[in-house]
Design a protein around this motif. Structure first.
Motif, PDB file in Angstrom:
ATOM      1  N   ARG A 104       3.869 -37.607  27.986  1.00 57.33           N
ATOM      2  CA  ARG A 104       3.779 -36.193  28.359  1.00 57.33           C
ATOM      3  C   ARG A 104       4.878 -35.852  29.355  1.00 57.33           C
ATOM      4  O   ARG A 104       5.106 -36.581  30.316  1.00 57.33           O
ATOM      5  N   ASN A 105       5.531 -34.722  29.119  1.00 58.71           N
ATOM      6  CA  ASN A 105       6.585 -34.240  30.019  1.00 58.71           C
ATOM      7  C   ASN A 105       7.708 -35.261  30.201  1.00 58.71           C
ATOM      8  O   ASN A 105       8.320 -35.359  31.266  1.00 58.71           O
ATOM      9  N   LYS A 106       7.961 -36.031  29.157  1.00 58.41           N
ATOM     10  CA  LYS A 106       9.042 -37.010  29.186  1.00 58.41           C
ATOM     11  C   LYS A 106       9.802 -36.956  27.866  1.00 58.41           C
ATOM     12  O   LYS A 106       9.239 -36.618  26.829  1.00 58.41           O
ATOM     13  N   ILE A 107      11.070 -37.304  27.934  1.00 56.42           N
ATOM     14  CA  ILE A 107      11.889 -37.417  26.731  1.00 56.42           C
ATOM     15  C   ILE A 107      12.157 -38.900  26.497  1.00 56.42           C
ATOM     16  O   ILE A 107      12.565 -39.616  27.414  1.00 56.42           O
ATOM     17  N   GLY A 108      11.904 -39.363  25.298  1.00 50.85           N
ATOM     18  CA  GLY A 108      12.114 -40.774  25.007  1.00 50.85           C
ATOM     19  C   GLY A 108      11.281 -41.233  23.838  1.00 50.85           C
ATOM     20  O   GLY A 108      10.870 -40.429  22.997  1.00 50.85           O
ATOM     21  N   SER A 109      11.000 -42.525  23.787  1.00 51.42           N
ATOM     22  CA  SER A 109      10.287 -43.065  22.629  1.00 51.42           C
ATOM     23  C   SER A 109       9.561 -44.364  22.974  1.00 51.42           C
ATOM     24  O   SER A 109       9.966 -45.105  23.874  1.00 51.42           O
ATOM     25  N   PHE A 130       9.583 -46.756  34.728  1.00 50.94           N
ATOM     26  CA  PHE A 130       8.729 -46.088  33.746  1.00 50.94           C
ATOM     27  C   PHE A 130       8.523 -46.910  32.480  1.00 50.94           C
ATOM     28  O   PHE A 130       7.405 -47.019  31.980  1.00 50.94           O
ATOM     29  N   ALA A 131       9.613 -47.484  31.940  1.00 48.47           N
ATOM     30  CA  ALA A 131       9.492 -48.189  30.661  1.00 48.47           C
ATOM     31  C   ALA A 131       8.563 -49.389  30.758  1.00 48.47           C
ATOM     32  O   ALA A 131       7.747 -49.633  29.864  1.00 48.47           O
ATOM     33  N   VAL A 132       8.648 -50.153  31.846  1.00 44.81           N
ATOM     34  CA  VAL A 132       7.794 -51.337  32.002  1.00 44.81           C
ATOM     35  C   VAL A 132       6.311 -50.970  32.079  1.00 44.81           C
ATOM     36  O   VAL A 132       5.500 -51.525  31.326  1.00 44.81           O
ATOM     37  N   PRO A 133       5.894 -50.075  32.982  1.00 43.23           N
ATOM     38  CA  PRO A 133       4.463 -49.759  33.031  1.00 43.23           C
ATOM     39  C   PRO A 133       3.934 -49.124  31.749  1.00 43.23           C
ATOM     40  O   PRO A 133       2.785 -49.380  31.356  1.00 43.23           O
ATOM     41  N   LYS A 159      -2.171 -42.941  36.081  1.00 49.35           N
ATOM     42  CA  LYS A 159      -2.187 -41.633  36.739  1.00 49.35           C
ATOM     43  C   LYS A 159      -0.757 -41.183  37.061  1.00 49.35           C
ATOM     44  O   LYS A 159      -0.389 -40.019  36.837  1.00 49.35           O
ATOM     45  N   ARG A 160       0.050 -42.123  37.531  1.00 49.53           N
ATOM     46  CA  ARG A 160       1.441 -41.778  37.848  1.00 49.53           C
ATOM     47  C   ARG A 160       2.218 -41.414  36.590  1.00 49.53           C
ATOM     48  O   ARG A 160       3.006 -40.465  36.582  1.00 49.53           O
ATOM     49  N   MET A 161       1.978 -42.140  35.501  1.00 51.30           N
ATOM     50  CA  MET A 161       2.682 -41.845  34.250  1.00 51.30           C
ATOM     51  C   MET A 161       2.313 -40.457  33.727  1.00 51.30           C
ATOM     52  O   MET A 161       3.156 -39.711  33.222  1.00 51.30           O
ATOM     53  N   LEU A 162       1.027 -40.094  33.849  1.00 52.38           N
ATOM     54  CA  LEU A 162       0.560 -38.805  33.334  1.00 52.38           C
ATOM     55  C   LEU A 162       1.059 -37.632  34.164  1.00 52.38           C
ATOM     56  O   LEU A 162       1.306 -36.539  33.630  1.00 52.38           O
ATOM     57  N   GLU A 163       1.207 -37.858  35.448  1.00 55.36           N
ATOM     58  CA  GLU A 163       1.507 -36.738  36.342  1.00 55.36           C
ATOM     59  C   GLU A 163       2.992 -36.569  36.646  1.00 55.36           C
ATOM     60  O   GLU A 163       3.387 -35.585  37.271  1.00 55.36           O
ATOM     61  N   THR A 164       3.814 -37.515  36.200  1.00 54.77           N
ATOM     62  CA  THR A 164       5.239 -37.449  36.508  1.00 54.77           C
ATOM     63  C   THR A 164       6.017 -36.808  35.367  1.00 54.77           C
ATOM     64  O   THR A 164       5.794 -37.128  34.199  1.00 54.77           O
ATOM     65  N   THR A 165       6.914 -35.934  35.723  1.00 54.38           N
ATOM     66  CA  THR A 165       7.798 -35.287  34.757  1.00 54.38           C
ATOM     67  C   THR A 165       9.215 -35.807  34.932  1.00 54.38           C
ATOM     68  O   THR A 165       9.732 -35.846  36.049  1.00 54.38           O
ATOM     69  N   THR A 166       9.845 -36.227  33.836  1.00 55.79           N
ATOM     70  CA  THR A 166      11.228 -36.715  33.906  1.00 55.79           C
ATOM     71  C   THR A 166      12.183 -35.840  33.104  1.00 55.79           C
ATOM     72  O   THR A 166      13.376 -36.129  33.047  1.00 55.79           O
ATOM     73  N   ILE A 167      11.669 -34.793  32.476  1.00 55.15           N
ATOM     74  CA  ILE A 167      12.542 -33.880  31.734  1.00 55.15           C
ATOM     75  C   ILE A 167      13.433 -33.146  32.731  1.00 55.15           C
ATOM     76  O   ILE A 167      12.937 -32.627  33.735  1.00 55.15           O
ATOM     77  N   PRO A 168      14.736 -33.087  32.493  1.00 58.66           N
ATOM     78  CA  PRO A 168      15.628 -32.361  33.409  1.00 58.66           C
ATOM     79  C   PRO A 168      15.154 -30.926  33.622  1.00 58.66           C
ATOM     80  O   PRO A 168      14.684 -30.272  32.687  1.00 58.66           O
ATOM     81  N   ILE A 206      -7.875 -36.958  30.537  1.00 54.48           N
ATOM     82  CA  ILE A 206      -7.370 -38.153  29.852  1.00 54.48           C
ATOM     83  C   ILE A 206      -7.800 -39.413  30.592  1.00 54.48           C
ATOM     84  O   ILE A 206      -8.275 -40.378  29.974  1.00 54.48           O
ATOM     85  N   LEU A 207      -7.683 -39.418  31.910  1.00 61.11           N
ATOM     86  CA  LEU A 207      -8.066 -40.593  32.691  1.00 61.11           C
ATOM     87  C   LEU A 207      -9.540 -40.932  32.521  1.00 61.11           C
ATOM     88  O   LEU A 207      -9.919 -42.108  32.456  1.00 61.11           O
ATOM     89  N   LYS A 208     -10.380 -39.922  32.406  1.00 53.22           N
ATOM     90  CA  LYS A 208     -11.814 -40.157  32.223  1.00 53.22           C
ATOM     91  C   LYS A 208     -12.111 -40.838  30.888  1.00 53.22           C
ATOM     92  O   LYS A 208     -13.115 -41.537  30.746  1.00 53.22           O
ATOM     93  N   GLN A 209     -11.241 -40.627  29.896  1.00 48.75           N
ATOM     94  CA  GLN A 209     -11.455 -41.257  28.601  1.00 48.75           C
ATOM     95  C   GLN A 209     -11.180 -42.763  28.634  1.00 48.75           C
ATOM     96  O   GLN A 209     -11.716 -43.516  27.821  1.00 48.75           O
TER      97      GLN A 209
END
Length: 650
Positions: free
Chosen positions: A253-258, A585-588, A611-620, A644-647
């Motif tokens: 979410r809010n990231k560009i990549g694969s 980011f890639a490792v976690p 939580k950090r992955m979900l809440e962080t935005t890396t899109i310019p 999402i975290l609750k799931q």
């Protein structure tokens, strides 16, 4: 002498007479005995109706339906049959004006003529359909509601994998390849829908309906004697794990990549995420065209399947392949060390390393764990400068041959369209770049995954399968089987591709070095309880053109891995654009993917990381400000980070 006394002429006369008698007999049979064609000719008010088959359903590896069908309705018009109707009332229901009404009629005539049916209003919303159904007796002259099966995506995931369907275009109908289609038919345009179109589409049926002088249906002609049944398309069963795919899409979410995850034992793709993601349901229903337009123009390019179409310099994630070549050629042993003091300067310019402490490149395993640039640059130069090749150009050609066998620089042949070949520059390219004057210093960066080399995330995940299997891989694919199919279309995905000449000893040395990366090197964030994980971090340089100038942009975060070390079950490649070092980011993200697949759950200790992955935005910021992805996804019920975290964590 009479005609009948001449044998040759007599035979000809008899043949002509025989044909004439057969022709007369056939005419008498058709007119006096066979009633089929007479009934069709007499039925001037018979309407031929196409019955669309159910398109094949797509299931994931655990037999969960991830792509199905639901029924919507098209309002179809036959222009020549349109007589006196309440145009204003119809326009009110469809929420169009009379000008638009006339334009649609004209378009229908242009596409299919006045006597043939065309779609007037496609895939009506339930509300519009309900209002029309109540009033169709007012529009029986020329208009008809026709059921249409459209795709539905219950998990709202895997848009770039599954693909979407759309109406076959007039230009396509002119091509021989689309001779089996008619105007109004839907066809797979992208993804699996396109690759397996002939299997998924099924076979259309036909109904003949009798209508009275007021154009009202009176039932089937001859009790359905002339009707043909529609045959549903065949179902596809994938290697994809939809729960793993969902997790990956949420992490991007809010990231560009694969993210690409593969089962090394079969080549089956477990997940393929391209960020930013979007809900595939946006491309069904009456708002499909509008949503598609917004997605096409979004600066984050959500329609680009970065798993197979985007190419990146792999950075240090390529170092295991560089090591394999040096070991296989006998240029080094696992004990080979290099006296790096924090930089490589043997070619007249300084290339820095992350470490400067003594001994951080004392042997292959240590150099891999510390990701020493100097060590792997030196290996590349040893490989292409080796005297046995007879010169740098032949040495580089041999190095490129290895990379090709490892699956780089060419399309692997995955079963969705649009795959990129990537880049592994050959000697012809380098000759053009350097005007024929180059040596091992010219392209020393490829030893550390920079320079004239670019890979797709799919290629890097596949390279991990090769290492994990110690010398072989299967072509990456999504479809494992097709219901009731004996065509052999999937046979190529069952064949083993072996790199036979690389020794098992060479693979073992690289694998243990990659295990050290995770245990006490740059990839410690990928460790799992009780499972030996092998991986390699990477930080890929990122340059772009801004205001006409090439500038350095934030690096891409890269990580490749497989687990367990022995009898591996998953290989993964992750790249997050503009996110910095691989460990950030890639490792976690890779760790969470592997944890979920191998344990079917996430341990509570991973809550802060996720939580950090979900809440962080890396899109310019420049792209984020004009992107429409978030607003579009929110209209289809996107979950918040807390939901999402609750799931995953109770």
């Amino acid at each position: 002498m009479s005609v009948y006394n001449q044998p040759r002429k007599r035979v000809i006369v008899l043949i002509i007479t025989g044909f004439a008698l057969l022709f007369v007999a056939r005419l008498m049979y058709l007119q006096l005995i066979e009633t089929k064609y007479a009934r069709l000719a007499d039925a001037n008010a018979v309407t031929r109706k196409t019955v669309y088959p159910g398109r094949g359903i797509i299931f994931d590896r655990k037999n969960r339906s991830i792509l199905g069908n639901e029924v919507l309705y098209d309002l179809v018009v036959t222009p020549a049959a349109v007589k006196k109707i309440d145009t204003a009332y119809l326009c009110n229901i469809l929420q169009i004006d009379t000008v638009e009404f006339k334009l649609r009629i004209a378009d229908a005539v242009k596409k299919n003529g006045r006597m043939r049916s065309s779609v007037f209003a496609a895939m009506l919303s339930p509300d519009t359909y309900s209002r029309l159904q109540e009033s169709m007796y007012l529009f029986q002259s020329g208009f008809e509601l026709v059921p249409r099966q459209v795709r539905s995506y219950p998990y709202k995931a895997a848009a770039n994998i599954l693909g979407y369907i759309g109406e076959v275009s007039p230009d396509m109908l002119k091509m021989k390849a689309y001779g089996d289609y008619e105007s109004g038919d839907y066809i797979g345009l992208t993804g699996l829908e396109k690759t397996y179109e002939k299997i998924l589409m099924g076979q259309r049926g036909t109904q003949y309906i009798i209508k009275d002088n007021l154009n009202r249906p009176q039932g089937a002609l001859a009790n359905g004697e002339f009707d043909t049944a529609a045959i549903a398309g065949k179902n596809l069963r994938l290697s994809l794990d939809i729960e793993l795919q969902l997790l990956g899409e949420r992490l991007m979410r809010n990231k560009i990549g694969s993210i690409v995850a593969i089962d090394p034992q079969s080549g089956g793709i477990l997940a393929m995420v391209s960020g930013p993601v979007f809900d595939p349901n946006l491309l069904t229903g009456s708002r499909r065209t509008k949503n598609a337009g917004r997605l096409f123009t979004d600066p984050t390019e959500p329609f680009l399947n970065r798993g197979i179409q985007a190419t990146y310099q792999p950075g240090s994630s390529m170092k295991p392949l560089t090591a394999l070549v040096a070991l296989d050629e006998g240029l080094i042993t696992p004990d080979f060390g290099y006296p790096c003091r924090g930089a490589y300067n043997a070619c007249g310019h300084i290339i820095k390393c992350l470490h400067s402490d003594a001994g951080h490149a004392s042997n292959l395993r240590v150099a891999m764990a510390h990701s020493c640039n100097s060590y792997f640059i030196h290996l590349y130069r040893l490989e292409v400068d080796s005297y046995k090749w007879g010169g740098i150009k032949k040495g580089h050609a041999k190095w490129r041959e290895y990379m090709t066998q490892f699956g780089l620089g060419h399309k692997l042949g995955i079963d969705i369209p649009g795959e990129s070949a990537g880049v592994v520059a050959d000697t012809a390219v380098l000759n053009r770049m350097y005007r024929g004057a180059w040596n091992s210093c010219s392209e020393l960066y490829v030893g550390m995954g920079q320079g004239q080399v670019a890979t797709t995330p799919l290629q890097m995940a596949n390279a991990m399968c090769l290492i994990a299997n110690r010398g072989y891989y299967y072509l990456p694919h999504l479809v494992e089987s097709i219901d009731n199919d004996s065509s052999g279309i999937l046979q190529k995905f069952k064949e083993k591709h072996a790199v036979g000449h690389v020794s098992d000893t060479a693979y073992r040395s690289v694998i243990f070095g990659m295990e050290d990366v995770v245990e006490h090197g740059t990839g410690r964030g990928a460790r799992m309880e009780g499972i030996a994980v092998c991986g390699k971090t990477g930080t890929a340089e990122n340059r772009g053109r801004v205001n006409g100038k090439v500038v350095d942009l934030p690096d891409h975060s890269v990580f490749v891995a497989f687990a367990p070390r022995d009898n591996p079950r998953i290989a993964v490649a992750v790249i997050v654009e503009n996110a910095g070092m691989g460990s950030t980011f890639a490792v976690p993200i890779a760790n969470l993917i592997m944890e979920k697949y191998l344990h079917d759950t996430l341990p509570a200790s991973k809550l802060p990381v996720m939580k950090r992955m979900l809440e962080t935005t890396t899109i310019p910021l420049a792209k984020l400000e004009v992107s429409k992805i978030d607003s579009l996804n929110n209209t289809t019920g996107a979950l918040t980070a807390e939901q999402i975290l609750k799931q995953y964590f109770h």
